[in-house]
Motif scaffolding. Structure first.
Motif, mmCIF file in Angstrom:
data_model
loop_
_atom_site.group_PDB
_atom_site.id
_atom_site.type_symbol
_atom_site.label_atom_id
_atom_site.label_comp_id
_atom_site.label_asym_id
_atom_site.label_seq_id
_atom_site.Cartn_x
_atom_site.Cartn_y
_atom_site.Cartn_z
ATOM 1 N N PRO A 15 9.832 4.018 -4.197
ATOM 2 C CA PRO A 15 9.911 2.568 -4.009
ATOM 3 C C PRO A 15 9.182 2.134 -2.742
ATOM 4 O O PRO A 15 8.833 2.949 -1.896
ATOM 5 C CB PRO A 15 11.423 2.328 -3.888
ATOM 6 N N THR A 16 8.956 0.839 -2.626
ATOM 7 C CA THR A 16 8.381 0.272 -1.404
ATOM 8 C C THR A 16 9.377 -0.724 -0.813
ATOM 9 O O THR A 16 10.247 -1.247 -1.513
ATOM 10 C CB THR A 16 7.050 -0.453 -1.667
ATOM 11 N N VAL A 17 9.244 -0.982 0.486
ATOM 12 C CA VAL A 17 10.130 -1.912 1.167
ATOM 13 C C VAL A 17 9.300 -2.881 1.991
ATOM 14 O O VAL A 17 8.354 -2.486 2.671
ATOM 15 C CB VAL A 17 11.153 -1.162 2.052
ATOM 16 N N ASP A 18 9.610 -4.166 1.881
ATOM 17 C CA ASP A 18 9.042 -5.212 2.730
ATOM 18 C C ASP A 18 10.187 -5.797 3.557
ATOM 19 O O ASP A 18 11.184 -6.231 2.989
ATOM 20 C CB ASP A 18 8.436 -6.355 1.903
ATOM 21 N N THR A 19 10.048 -5.825 4.865
ATOM 22 C CA THR A 19 11.029 -6.489 5.715
ATOM 23 C C THR A 19 10.408 -7.768 6.247
ATOM 24 O O THR A 19 9.343 -7.734 6.867
ATOM 25 C CB THR A 19 11.467 -5.579 6.872
ATOM 26 N N VAL A 20 11.067 -8.874 6.010
ATOM 27 C CA VAL A 20 10.573 -10.189 6.425
ATOM 28 C C VAL A 20 11.553 -10.785 7.424
ATOM 29 O O VAL A 20 12.743 -10.934 7.122
ATOM 30 C CB VAL A 20 10.417 -11.131 5.207
ATOM 31 N N LEU A 21 11.069 -11.103 8.621
ATOM 32 C CA LEU A 21 11.891 -11.776 9.621
ATOM 33 C C LEU A 21 11.665 -13.279 9.514
ATOM 34 O O LEU A 21 10.558 -13.756 9.714
ATOM 35 C CB LEU A 21 11.538 -11.298 11.027
ATOM 36 N N THR A 39 11.095 -2.816 -3.994
ATOM 37 C CA THR A 39 10.448 -2.737 -5.299
ATOM 38 C C THR A 39 10.507 -1.291 -5.770
ATOM 39 O O THR A 39 10.013 -0.386 -5.075
ATOM 40 C CB THR A 39 8.979 -3.191 -5.225
ATOM 41 N N GLY A 40 11.133 -1.082 -6.920
ATOM 42 C CA GLY A 40 11.273 0.273 -7.443
ATOM 43 C C GLY A 40 9.925 0.879 -7.802
ATOM 44 O O GLY A 40 8.973 0.173 -8.157
ATOM 45 N N GLY A 41 9.838 2.194 -7.664
ATOM 46 C CA GLY A 41 8.607 2.901 -8.003
ATOM 47 C C GLY A 41 8.588 3.288 -9.470
ATOM 48 O O GLY A 41 9.074 2.546 -10.332
ATOM 49 N N THR A 42 8.066 4.457 -9.764
ATOM 50 C CA THR A 42 7.966 4.916 -11.152
ATOM 51 C C THR A 42 9.164 5.754 -11.573
ATOM 52 O O THR A 42 9.277 6.134 -12.741
ATOM 53 C CB THR A 42 6.684 5.737 -11.335
ATOM 54 N N VAL A 43 10.057 6.046 -10.616
ATOM 55 C CA VAL A 43 11.247 6.834 -10.932
ATOM 56 C C VAL A 43 12.481 6.112 -10.409
ATOM 57 O O VAL A 43 12.403 5.271 -9.510
ATOM 58 C CB VAL A 43 11.171 8.248 -10.299
ATOM 59 N N GLU A 44 13.641 6.446 -11.001
ATOM 60 C CA GLU A 44 14.888 5.872 -10.515
ATOM 61 C C GLU A 44 15.194 6.413 -9.117
ATOM 62 O O GLU A 44 14.878 7.549 -8.791
ATOM 63 C CB GLU A 44 16.033 6.212 -11.476
ATOM 64 N N HIS A 83 21.562 1.530 -6.544
ATOM 65 C CA HIS A 83 20.662 2.226 -7.476
ATOM 66 C C HIS A 83 19.498 1.296 -7.785
ATOM 67 O O HIS A 83 19.678 0.130 -8.115
ATOM 68 C CB HIS A 83 21.409 2.577 -8.770
ATOM 69 N N LEU A 84 18.278 1.816 -7.656
ATOM 70 C CA LEU A 84 17.073 1.024 -7.893
ATOM 71 C C LEU A 84 16.329 1.605 -9.083
ATOM 72 O O LEU A 84 15.879 2.756 -9.061
ATOM 73 C CB LEU A 84 16.190 1.035 -6.646
#
Length: 255
Positions: A15-21, A39-44, A83-84
């Motif tokens: 997965p990827t993570v965006d942190t927005v302040l 945002t989930g990747g290609t696997v759980e 769980h993502l």
């Protein structure tokens, strides 16, 4: 203010993570608002938890010199385990109090040379902690701190530098493992008696401790010189006053 990172705990397909302040500029004792976008990747993916950490670059003195290190000083949990699913998107808002002793990084929009604070997002996946890159955080002074800094400038002091020193100041209510020193070159009317002045703020909900350290000049034979440290306390309500005369009395007392 955003940073985006592919979580290394799973590598490719993770997965990827965006942190927005949403509050990239805060005051000591204020509230930091933002959100963590996943945002989930290609696997759980099973995420054990997400933590937002405030970090600062701190100077550490050694016998043979000085080094710097990035130190955490406040940590907040954003979410319990979750769980993502692959491709799933989640937005997790957060709002956390900033410690009153958080150092100042900007004054009236001008960044203090030598200061570096950030917000780091830590995501725990499968027992591994993935630390995202730090997102810069700007901290403006409290109103009474701004009044005191304005007073130094009004007296003719000139800002020289600022840094964070590891350790504790004896005899104070300091709670963080470091303290900020804001250094000014001596104003002309004090230049015969001192080289510079360093100011440290230790704020609480009700008042601000002010530690004033003056680098006194020695006499004709070098006697009487060295650092003089005085402690003062100012209530937040003093922000409604002109504090120039008060600061002048502090400096003259130290000298």
């Amino acid at each position: 203010m955003v940073f985006k990172k592919l979580l290394g705990a799973l590598g490719v397909g993770g997965p990827t993570v965006d942190t927005v302040l949403t509050t990239p500029v805060v005051q000591p004792g204020g509230v930091l608002h933002g959100q963590v976008n996943l945002t989930g990747g290609t696997v759980e993916t099973d995420i054990s938890g997400i933590t937002v950490t405030l970090v600062a670059r701190v100077e550490i003195e050694h016998e043979d010199g000085e080094s710097s290190s990035v130190r955490p000083f406040a940590r907040f949990s954003v979410t319990p385990p979750l769980h993502l699913a692959p491709g799933e998107q989640r937005s997790i808002p957060f709002a956390f109090p900033v410690p009153y002793e958080t150092p100042v990084t900007t004054i009236a929009g001008q960044r203090l040379t030598g200061m570096a604070l950030g917000v780091r997002t830590e995501v725990e996946i499968s027992g591994a902690l993935d630390k995202g890159d730090s997102d810069p955080l700007d901290v403006e002074p409290l109103p009474v701190q701004r009044r005191l800094l304005d007073a130094f400038l009004a007296l003719g002091f000139r800002f020289r530098s600022a840094d964070l020193e590891a350790g504790h100041i004896r005899g104070t209510g300091q709670s963080l493992p470091f303290y900020q020193e804001i250094e000014f070159s001596a104003a002309p009317q004090y230049a015969h008696a001192c080289n510079s002045v360093e100011v440290t703020f230790l704020a609480t909900e009700h008042r601000v401790e002010v530690i004033l350290e003056a680098d006194k000049r020695g006499g004709i034979f070098g006697h009487g010189g060295g650092d003089v440290i005085n402690h003062h306390t100012v209530e937040h309500s003093a922000a409604d006053q002109d504090l120039t005369g008060l600061v002048d009395s502090w400096v003259r007392q130290a000298l």
